[in-house]
Scaffold this motif. Structure first.
Motif, PDB file in Angstrom:
ATOM      1  N   ASN A  41      74.918  33.309  19.544  1.00  0.00           N
ATOM      2  CA  ASN A  41      76.225  33.894  19.844  1.00  0.00           C
ATOM      3  C   ASN A  41      77.312  33.074  19.145  1.00  0.00           C
ATOM      4  N   PRO A  42      77.978  33.579  18.128  1.00  0.00           N
ATOM      5  CA  PRO A  42      77.810  34.921  17.568  1.00  0.00           C
ATOM      6  C   PRO A  42      76.529  35.016  16.738  1.00  0.00           C
ATOM      7  N   GLU A  43      76.016  36.220  16.589  1.00  0.00           N
ATOM      8  CA  GLU A  43      74.810  36.436  15.782  1.00  0.00           C
ATOM      9  C   GLU A  43      75.214  36.599  14.319  1.00  0.00           C
ATOM     10  N   SER A  44      74.462  35.966  13.422  1.00  0.00           N
ATOM     11  CA  SER A  44      74.776  36.132  11.997  1.00  0.00           C
ATOM     12  C   SER A  44      73.539  36.502  11.187  1.00  0.00           C
ATOM     13  N   HIS A  45      72.363  36.549  11.825  1.00  0.00           N
ATOM     14  CA  HIS A  45      71.124  36.779  11.079  1.00  0.00           C
ATOM     15  C   HIS A  45      70.805  38.268  10.943  1.00  0.00           C
ATOM     16  N   LEU A  46      70.192  38.583   9.824  1.00  0.00           N
ATOM     17  CA  LEU A  46      70.016  39.988   9.458  1.00  0.00           C
ATOM     18  C   LEU A  46      69.250  40.817  10.494  1.00  0.00           C
ATOM     19  N   ILE A  47      68.053  40.379  10.881  1.00  0.00           N
ATOM     20  CA  ILE A  47      67.212  41.253  11.721  1.00  0.00           C
ATOM     21  C   ILE A  47      67.846  41.514  13.088  1.00  0.00           C
ATOM     22  N   PRO A  48      68.339  40.500  13.813  1.00  0.00           N
ATOM     23  CA  PRO A  48      69.008  40.825  15.091  1.00  0.00           C
ATOM     24  C   PRO A  48      70.227  41.724  14.908  1.00  0.00           C
ATOM     25  N   LEU A  49      70.960  41.545  13.798  1.00  0.00           N
ATOM     26  CA  LEU A  49      72.130  42.412  13.578  1.00  0.00           C
ATOM     27  C   LEU A  49      71.699  43.857  13.325  1.00  0.00           C
ATOM     28  N   ILE A  50      70.635  44.035  12.555  1.00  0.00           N
ATOM     29  CA  ILE A  50      70.125  45.394  12.317  1.00  0.00           C
ATOM     30  C   ILE A  50      69.760  46.039  13.651  1.00  0.00           C
ATOM     31  N   GLN A  60      70.868  45.548  16.551  1.00  0.00           N
ATOM     32  CA  GLN A  60      71.994  45.886  17.429  1.00  0.00           C
ATOM     33  C   GLN A  60      72.409  47.349  17.255  1.00  0.00           C
ATOM     34  N   VAL A  61      72.038  47.963  16.117  1.00  0.00           N
ATOM     35  CA  VAL A  61      72.416  49.371  15.903  1.00  0.00           C
ATOM     36  C   VAL A  61      71.603  50.284  16.840  1.00  0.00           C
ATOM     37  N   PRO A  62      70.259  50.250  16.775  1.00  0.00           N
ATOM     38  CA  PRO A  62      69.512  51.086  17.728  1.00  0.00           C
ATOM     39  C   PRO A  62      69.739  50.688  19.188  1.00  0.00           C
ATOM     40  N   ASN A  63      70.198  49.457  19.414  1.00  0.00           N
ATOM     41  CA  ASN A  63      70.479  49.021  20.786  1.00  0.00           C
ATOM     42  C   ASN A  63      71.855  49.498  21.257  1.00  0.00           C
ATOM     43  N   GLY A  64      72.566  50.206  20.394  1.00  0.00           N
ATOM     44  CA  GLY A  64      73.873  50.749  20.772  1.00  0.00           C
ATOM     45  C   GLY A  64      74.968  49.701  20.838  1.00  0.00           C
ATOM     46  N   GLN A  65      74.763  48.546  20.193  1.00  0.00           N
ATOM     47  CA  GLN A  65      75.763  47.472  20.257  1.00  0.00           C
ATOM     48  C   GLN A  65      76.636  47.404  19.016  1.00  0.00           C
ATOM     49  N   ARG A  66      76.262  48.057  17.960  1.00  0.00           N
ATOM     50  CA  ARG A  66      77.116  48.188  16.774  1.00  0.00           C
ATOM     51  C   ARG A  66      76.783  49.497  16.090  1.00  0.00           C
ATOM     52  N   GLU A  67      77.785  50.005  15.377  1.00  0.00           N
ATOM     53  CA  GLU A  67      77.616  51.326  14.784  1.00  0.00           C
ATOM     54  C   GLU A  67      76.755  51.291  13.531  1.00  0.00           C
ATOM     55  N   SER A  68      76.932  50.185  12.761  1.00  0.00           N
ATOM     56  CA  SER A  68      76.199  50.092  11.494  1.00  0.00           C
ATOM     57  C   SER A  68      75.950  48.629  11.163  1.00  0.00           C
ATOM     58  N   VAL A  69      75.063  48.417  10.205  1.00  0.00           N
ATOM     59  CA  VAL A  69      74.835  47.060   9.712  1.00  0.00           C
ATOM     60  C   VAL A  69      75.380  46.991   8.289  1.00  0.00           C
ATOM     61  N   SER A  70      75.950  45.832   7.939  1.00  0.00           N
ATOM     62  CA  SER A  70      76.486  45.659   6.580  1.00  0.00           C
ATOM     63  C   SER A  70      75.400  45.119   5.670  1.00  0.00           C
ATOM     64  N   GLU A  94      64.926  49.413   6.126  1.00  0.00           N
ATOM     65  CA  GLU A  94      64.012  50.561   6.119  1.00  0.00           C
ATOM     66  C   GLU A  94      62.836  50.321   7.088  1.00  0.00           C
ATOM     67  N   THR A  95      62.325  49.101   7.090  1.00  0.00           N
ATOM     68  CA  THR A  95      61.212  48.773   8.008  1.00  0.00           C
ATOM     69  C   THR A  95      61.689  48.860   9.455  1.00  0.00           C
ATOM     70  N   ALA A 117      73.615  51.982   7.504  1.00  0.00           N
ATOM     71  CA  ALA A 117      73.898  50.747   6.748  1.00  0.00           C
ATOM     72  C   ALA A 117      75.067  50.998   5.809  1.00  0.00           C
ATOM     73  N   VAL A 118      75.943  50.016   5.692  1.00  0.00           N
ATOM     74  CA  VAL A 118      77.152  50.163   4.873  1.00  0.00           C
ATOM     75  C   VAL A 118      77.157  49.057   3.820  1.00  0.00           C
ATOM     76  N   ILE A 119      77.305  49.431   2.556  1.00  0.00           N
ATOM     77  CA  ILE A 119      77.370  48.415   1.492  1.00  0.00           C
ATOM     78  C   ILE A 119      78.699  47.668   1.617  1.00  0.00           C
TER      79      ILE A 119
END
Ligand code: UFG
Length: 329
Positions: free
Chosen positions: A185-194, A196-206, A264-265, A276-278
């Motif tokens: 906390n705060p999270e900065s790593h890719l897999i937990p951030l990804i 968070q999208v299916p968990n309804g905690q963020r709309e998209s991953v960058s 994708e995985t 995902a947003v570039i």
């Protein structure tokens, strides 16, 4: 005799404590709980709350417990934060390790396994990266970890202490029991951030940059399951206990995945479309980091057992979907 795990309430530390306990080892955990979680400490480990920069605290642990060797995770480990607040990293990672080593020498404890990082290499001269390749960190975090390695080296020469430095690539995944996992906390790593999208905690991953010189333009990393990292610490402690000399090992799967492939995985594992947003590149990110772990395999006998990215993400998903707020209730 017990093994002392410093930082045993943190992500990789807690998984290593679980692996040690599973093996029947007597474990003592010390952690200041600044970023670690008391809930992550295995109930069979004896816990001491305190900071390794406090000599009286470290001495008191060595005096109360019969410690055979130390596994050292107690450090700050966020690359971005290390660039904004470098002295925090020098203070905790280097001053803390100095105090620890003074106390170990004073108490005659001569074996230590510790967390190093792929960030010691900086921009790699080639991939896969060998332990003998150039080390030129591009951030304060990596610089302090490299300096820790040197501190162990020179202290070892003077005082007969032996060390194993484990240079992790991208630690990820969660315990297969579902009991412990990643919770920053705060999270900065890719897999937990990804996730968070299916968990309804963020709309998209960058996606930080899609114009790198890689197969799809996004950064390539070597993702290694945290339980495989945990096993490597046990093997490294065995290696030292057998009387072997100090050494440095990379820990990765030797396979690189792009950010897009990881997303994708995760879509496949979760069944969620994961938007995902570039976005612009993140400063200091090397295009590719892939480990050669041949040395750990041949010298330590290390064999990663959760190398499949789908399985890695499935264990992470099992943890995050059941613990969307980490250890917080
Ligand atoms: N990334 C994104 N979007 C995000 C987060 C990350 O595209 O929201 C990308 C990063 O740019 C990088 C990859 O995903 O290319 C992995 O990023 P992480 O932050 O998960 O991990 P890093 O590779 O930056 O860092 C890891 C460890 C560090 C260690 C470093 C070694 O977390 O402790 O490897 O280089 F220092």
């Amino acid at each position: 005799m017990a093994i002392l795990v410093l930082g045993g309430a943190g992500y990789i530390g807690s998984h290593t404590v679980y692996a040690l306990v599973d093996r029947g080892v007597d474990v003592v955990v010390a952690d200041n709980l600044e970023t670690g979680h008391i809930e992550a400490v295995h109930p069979k480990a004896r816990f001491y709350q305190g900071d390794i920069r406090n000599r009286a605290f470290v001495d008191s642990v060595f005096e109360q417990e019969k410690i055979d060797g130390v596994i050292h995770f107690a450090a700050n480990s966020l690359v971005g934060e290390s660039m904004v607040n470098p002295l925090k990293y020098y203070d905790n990672n280097l001053c803390g390790t100095k105090v620890l080593l003074e106390s170990m020498v004073a108490h005659g404890i001569d074996k230590i396994v510790f967390s190093s990082t792929a960030a010691t290499y900086g921009e790699p001269e080639r991939v896969p990266i060998l332990e003998t390749d150039r080390t030129e960190p591009t951030n304060t975090y990596g610089e302090t970890k490299l300096a820790m390695e040197k501190m162990f080296k020179w202290t070892g020469k003077a005082h007969g202490l032996r060390y194993v430095s484990l240079r992790y690539f991208n630690a990820c995944g969660a315990h297969t029991s579902g009991q412990i996992g990643e919770a920053h906390n705060p999270e900065s790593h890719l897999i937990p951030l990804i996730l968070q999208v299916p968990n309804g905690q963020r709309e998209s991953v960058s996606i930080f940059g899609d114009d790198y010189d890689t197969k799809d333009g996004t950064c390539v990393r070597d993702y290694i399951h945290v339980m495989d990292l945990a096993q490597a610490h046990i093997l490294a402690m065995d290696y030292l206990a057998q009387g072997n000399e100090s050494n440095i090992f990379n820990l990765g799967n030797g396979v690189g995945f792009t950010v897009k492939e990881v997303i994708e995985t995760a879509r496949k594992v979760t069944g969620d479309p994961i938007k995902a947003v570039i976005s612009p590149r993140r400063a200091g990110d090397p295009a590719q980091l892939i480990a050669s772990s041949e040395k750990a395999k041949s010298v330590l006998g290390w064999k990663p057992e959760h190398a499949d990215l789908e399985e890695i993400i499935a264990t992470a998903w099992n943890w995050h979907k059941n613990h969307p707020n980490g250890y917080a209730k």
